[in-house]
Scaffold this motif. Structure first.
Motif, short mmCIF file in Angstrom:
data_model
loop_
_atom_site.label_atom_id
_atom_site.label_comp_id
_atom_site.label_asym_id
_atom_site.label_seq_id
_atom_site.Cartn_x
_atom_site.Cartn_y
_atom_site.Cartn_z
N LEU A 79 9.90 8.23 -4.98
CA LEU A 79 8.65 8.68 -5.59
C LEU A 79 8.65 10.21 -5.58
CD1 LEU A 79 5.95 6.24 -4.16
CD2 LEU A 79 7.14 6.15 -6.36
N ILE A 80 8.35 10.79 -6.73
CA ILE A 80 8.39 12.24 -6.86
C ILE A 80 7.31 12.91 -6.02
CG2 ILE A 80 8.12 14.14 -8.50
CD1 ILE A 80 9.37 12.33 -10.63
N ASP A 81 6.12 12.32 -5.97
CA ASP A 81 5.00 12.91 -5.24
C ASP A 81 5.17 12.66 -3.74
OD1 ASP A 81 2.67 14.03 -4.37
OD2 ASP A 81 1.35 12.49 -5.23
N GLN A 82 6.04 13.42 -3.10
CA GLN A 82 6.29 13.25 -1.68
C GLN A 82 5.09 13.66 -0.82
OE1 GLN A 82 9.19 12.01 0.10
NE2 GLN A 82 9.35 11.11 -1.94
N GLU A 83 4.35 14.66 -1.26
CA GLU A 83 3.18 15.08 -0.49
C GLU A 83 2.12 13.99 -0.48
OE1 GLU A 83 1.68 18.78 -1.83
OE2 GLU A 83 3.49 19.91 -1.33
N GLY A 84 1.90 13.35 -1.64
CA GLY A 84 0.94 12.26 -1.69
C GLY A 84 1.38 11.09 -0.85
N LEU A 85 2.71 10.83 -0.84
CA LEU A 85 3.23 9.72 -0.05
C LEU A 85 3.07 10.01 1.44
CD1 LEU A 85 4.73 7.03 0.06
CD2 LEU A 85 6.88 8.30 -0.11
N ALA A 86 3.36 11.23 1.85
CA ALA A 86 3.20 11.59 3.26
C ALA A 86 1.74 11.50 3.69
CB ALA A 86 3.73 13.01 3.49
N GLU A 87 0.84 11.89 2.81
CA GLU A 87 -0.58 11.80 3.13
C GLU A 87 -1.01 10.35 3.28
OE1 GLU A 87 -4.91 13.13 1.21
OE2 GLU A 87 -3.02 13.80 0.31
N ALA A 88 -0.51 9.49 2.38
CA ALA A 88 -0.84 8.07 2.48
C ALA A 88 -0.27 7.45 3.74
CB ALA A 88 -0.31 7.33 1.25
N ALA A 89 0.89 7.96 4.20
CA ALA A 89 1.53 7.41 5.39
C ALA A 89 0.85 7.85 6.66
CB ALA A 89 3.00 7.83 5.43
N GLY A 90 0.07 8.92 6.59
CA GLY A 90 -0.56 9.42 7.80
C GLY A 90 0.46 9.97 8.77
N VAL A 91 1.44 10.72 8.22
CA VAL A 91 2.52 11.23 9.05
C VAL A 91 1.99 12.10 10.19
CG1 VAL A 91 4.56 12.73 9.04
CG2 VAL A 91 4.20 11.12 7.18
N ARG A 148 0.50 -7.72 7.23
CA ARG A 148 0.37 -6.43 6.58
C ARG A 148 -1.03 -5.90 6.83
NH1 ARG A 148 3.16 -7.49 0.65
NH2 ARG A 148 5.30 -7.69 1.39
N MET A 149 -1.12 -4.61 7.03
CA MET A 149 -2.42 -3.99 7.23
C MET A 149 -2.38 -2.58 6.68
SD MET A 149 -2.37 -3.28 11.37
CE MET A 149 -2.43 -5.03 11.72
N SER A 150 -3.54 -2.08 6.40
CA SER A 150 -3.63 -0.72 5.88
C SER A 150 -3.36 0.27 7.00
CB SER A 150 -5.03 -0.47 5.31
OG SER A 150 -6.00 -0.48 6.35
N VAL A 151 -3.06 1.51 6.61
CA VAL A 151 -2.83 2.55 7.60
C VAL A 151 -4.08 2.74 8.46
CG1 VAL A 151 -2.37 5.00 7.92
CG2 VAL A 151 -1.13 3.72 6.17
N ARG A 152 -5.26 2.64 7.85
CA ARG A 152 -6.52 2.78 8.60
C ARG A 152 -6.62 1.70 9.68
NH1 ARG A 152 -9.61 2.27 4.71
NH2 ARG A 152 -10.00 4.46 4.24
N GLU A 153 -6.27 0.46 9.32
CA GLU A 153 -6.34 -0.64 10.29
C GLU A 153 -5.31 -0.44 11.40
OE1 GLU A 153 -7.74 -4.38 7.47
OE2 GLU A 153 -5.64 -3.73 7.47
N LEU A 154 -4.13 0.04 11.02
CA LEU A 154 -3.07 0.24 12.02
C LEU A 154 -3.47 1.30 13.04
CD1 LEU A 154 -0.19 -0.21 13.04
CD2 LEU A 154 0.58 1.51 11.41
N LEU A 155 -4.03 2.40 12.56
CA LEU A 155 -4.43 3.47 13.46
C LEU A 155 -5.62 3.10 14.33
CD1 LEU A 155 -4.02 6.54 11.07
CD2 LEU A 155 -2.41 5.68 12.80
N ALA A 156 -6.34 2.06 13.92
CA ALA A 156 -7.52 1.63 14.68
C ALA A 156 -7.19 0.61 15.77
CB ALA A 156 -8.58 1.06 13.74
N ILE A 157 -5.94 0.18 15.86
CA ILE A 157 -5.57 -0.83 16.87
C ILE A 157 -5.72 -0.26 18.27
CG2 ILE A 157 -3.61 -2.12 17.82
CD1 ILE A 157 -2.65 -2.65 15.06
N ALA A 177 -6.80 -5.89 20.96
CA ALA A 177 -6.95 -6.30 19.57
C ALA A 177 -6.06 -7.51 19.28
CB ALA A 177 -6.60 -5.15 18.63
N VAL A 178 -6.53 -8.40 18.42
CA VAL A 178 -5.76 -9.58 18.02
C VAL A 178 -5.28 -9.38 16.59
CG1 VAL A 178 -5.84 -12.05 17.58
CG2 VAL A 178 -7.07 -11.09 19.54
N VAL A 179 -3.97 -9.46 16.40
CA VAL A 179 -3.36 -9.29 15.08
C VAL A 179 -2.90 -10.66 14.59
CG1 VAL A 179 -1.53 -8.19 13.76
CG2 VAL A 179 -2.64 -6.94 15.63
#
Length: 234
Positions: free
Chosen positions: A64-76, A174-183, A187-189
């Protein structure tokens, strides 16, 4: 870079890119056959690549060309999720088109060897603003089974004591980054498999069998219920 020239060369890969773009995060994209200049090593230096092993094996690589957008979505910045983790679900959807099997670990970095291979099909990922990235598919035919080697037993004797990692996977989710960071602890997955569904048996990360979880002397164990034929064919 050599491109396949017949419809038959492209047809097996086309359903994979269709499945991929449906699962990609962000703006909607469509996959079209790449017919422009060969991609340069610099363009595919940040690729996300994985190997699928199954009835049909393949190398899949996504840029993906938009690496900054990808990094932001990943919550690096949180230090927990990498861009490859964000893109893995889309690669899994693409790999599922190939049938039963397993997608290996994500590799991030230069994928010029795959993109330039003569039997690789490359697609442009196109959005409203133009080309947003590229997807490479290299489908490998199952190799013919070799003739029996009369000296096989003696050859295997040399590696009889080599240890390998056998793991059992009971399910995924599968879970969103928001859900992952909230574990938090406690918590029960929920996983994607019902109680009683066979577990996957992995040898060095490769799917080789299915089995059921049992308890032996107060310890968990797995009873093998099915050995996959593709292990011998690949």
């Amino acid at each position: 870079m050599n491109f396949p020239t017949t419809v038959n060369d492209i047809a097996p890969a086309a359903p994979l890119v269709d499945a991929l773009v449906r699962a990609l995060p962000g703006p909607a994209l469509m996959g079209t056959r790449h017919a422009g200049a060969p991609l340069t090593p610099a363009q595919v230096a940040s690729a996300v690549t994985a190997t699928f092993v199954g009835s049909r094996s393949a190398e899949l690589s996504l840029v993906l060309i938009d690496q900054e957008g990808l990094a932001e979505a990943a919550g690096v910045s949180a230090g927990m999720v990498r861009p490859g983790d964000v893109l893995r679900p889309a690669l899994e959807e693409a790999a599922a088109v190939l049938g039963e099997g397993m997608l290996g670990a994500i590799r991030e970095g230069d994928a010029s060897a795959l993109f330039s291979a003569p039997d690789t099909v490359v697609f442009d990922l196109v959005g409203e603003a133009g080309v947003a990235g590229w997807f490479a598919v290299g489908i490998r035919s199952a190799a013919p089974r070799p003739a029996a080697d009369p000296h096989l037993s003696s050859k295997l004797g040399r590696i009889n004591n080599v240890e390998m990692t056998l793991a059992v996977e009971i399910g995924r989710t599968r879970m969103s980054v928001r859900e992952l960071l909230a574990i938090e602890p406690g918590a029960v997955v929920e996983l994607d498999r019902a109680v009683g569904t066979p577990a996957d048996v992995l040898l060095n990360g490769r799917l080789i069998a299915h089995g059921e979880i049992v308890v032996v002397d107060q310890e968990f164990a797995v009873r093998i219920t099915r050995i996959l034929d593709t292990v011998e064919a690949d």
